[in-house]
Motif scaffolding. Structure first.
Motif, PDB file in Angstrom:
ATOM      1  N   GLY A   1      32.259   8.864  16.796  1.00  0.00           N
ATOM      2  CA  GLY A   1      32.294   9.119  15.354  1.00  0.00           C
ATOM      3  C   GLY A   1      33.603   8.734  14.690  1.00  0.00           C
ATOM      4  O   GLY A   1      33.607   8.150  13.605  1.00  0.00           O
ATOM      5  N   ALA A   2      34.738   9.059  15.324  1.00  0.00           N
ATOM      6  CA  ALA A   2      36.041   8.743  14.729  1.00  0.00           C
ATOM      7  C   ALA A   2      36.259   7.231  14.668  1.00  0.00           C
ATOM      8  O   ALA A   2      36.781   6.712  13.679  1.00  0.00           O
ATOM      9  N   GLU A   3      35.850   6.537  15.721  1.00  0.00           N
ATOM     10  CA  GLU A   3      36.000   5.076  15.738  1.00  0.00           C
ATOM     11  C   GLU A   3      35.107   4.429  14.675  1.00  0.00           C
ATOM     12  O   GLU A   3      35.530   3.520  13.968  1.00  0.00           O
ATOM     13  N   THR A   4      33.900   4.925  14.562  1.00  0.00           N
ATOM     14  CA  THR A   4      32.978   4.399  13.550  1.00  0.00           C
ATOM     15  C   THR A   4      33.520   4.674  12.148  1.00  0.00           C
ATOM     16  O   THR A   4      33.460   3.805  11.274  1.00  0.00           O
ATOM     17  N   ALA A   5      34.081   5.859  11.933  1.00  0.00           N
ATOM     18  CA  ALA A   5      34.660   6.197  10.629  1.00  0.00           C
ATOM     19  C   ALA A   5      35.815   5.264  10.295  1.00  0.00           C
ATOM     20  O   ALA A   5      35.932   4.789   9.156  1.00  0.00           O
ATOM     21  N   TYR A   6      36.669   4.990  11.278  1.00  0.00           N
ATOM     22  CA  TYR A   6      37.786   4.079  11.040  1.00  0.00           C
ATOM     23  C   TYR A   6      37.277   2.691  10.664  1.00  0.00           C
ATOM     24  O   TYR A   6      37.750   2.092   9.697  1.00  0.00           O
ATOM     25  N   LEU A   7      36.334   2.169  11.411  1.00  0.00           N
ATOM     26  CA  LEU A   7      35.806   0.841  11.104  1.00  0.00           C
ATOM     27  C   LEU A   7      35.171   0.807   9.718  1.00  0.00           C
ATOM     28  O   LEU A   7      35.182  -0.224   9.047  1.00  0.00           O
ATOM     29  N   GLY A   8      34.643   1.944   9.269  1.00  0.00           N
ATOM     30  CA  GLY A   8      34.065   2.022   7.943  1.00  0.00           C
ATOM     31  C   GLY A   8      35.080   1.875   6.829  1.00  0.00           C
ATOM     32  O   GLY A   8      34.709   1.623   5.682  1.00  0.00           O
ATOM     33  N   THR A   9      36.369   2.027   7.148  1.00  0.00           N
ATOM     34  CA  THR A   9      37.405   1.876   6.133  1.00  0.00           C
ATOM     35  C   THR A   9      37.789   0.411   5.913  1.00  0.00           C
ATOM     36  O   THR A   9      38.492   0.104   4.968  1.00  0.00           O
ATOM     37  N   ILE A  10      37.333  -0.463   6.787  1.00  0.00           N
ATOM     38  CA  ILE A  10      37.665  -1.886   6.683  1.00  0.00           C
ATOM     39  C   ILE A  10      36.653  -2.549   5.748  1.00  0.00           C
ATOM     40  O   ILE A  10      35.450  -2.441   5.969  1.00  0.00           O
TER      41      ILE A  10
END
Length: 118
Positions: A105-114
């Motif tokens: 979830g945290a990795e997916t959330a970070y990628l969502g900021t790009i």
């Protein structure tokens, strides 16, 4: 002869795929849209180049350098035209999709900021 011709000649001799990393342009000093079209055309002509990473960054300091692809509507349109499907992939390969599915979830959330620009 361009400054990159000698290293490119060396890399071609290795007979391995080549990745162009962190290439970019700012609007100042010429026509960024023309540069984008010409650069991607040149890359297509060198069949050993299999990957290109555009340095999409805004650097603020004593001076501002805006390397982002969408600094103007003309630059974004030129980029989209230059990487249109045909030579470049129009979507992520299946191996990338599988990797993306494996993220927490945290990795997916970070990628969502790009922000995608293509």
């Amino acid at each position: 002869e361009f400054w990159y011709d000698p290293p490119l000649a060396y890399l071609k001799k290795l007979k391995k795929p080549i990745c162009v990393a962190e290439m970019a342009s700012v609007e100042q000093g010429g026509s960024k849209p023309k540069w984008l079209i010409a650069t991607y055309r040149s890359i297509r002509a060198i069949h050993q180049i299999k990957a290109v990473v555009y340095y999409d960054s805004l650097e603020k300091g004593s001076t501002t350098q805006d390397w982002r692809i969408d600094t103007t509507a003309a630059s974004l349109a030129a980029f989209r035209k230059a990487v249109a499907p045909g030579y470049y992939l129009a979507s992520a390969p299946s191996t990338l999709a599988a990797w993306t599915a494996s993220l927490d979830g945290a990795e997916t959330a970070y990628l969502g900021t790009i922000r995608p620009v293509y």
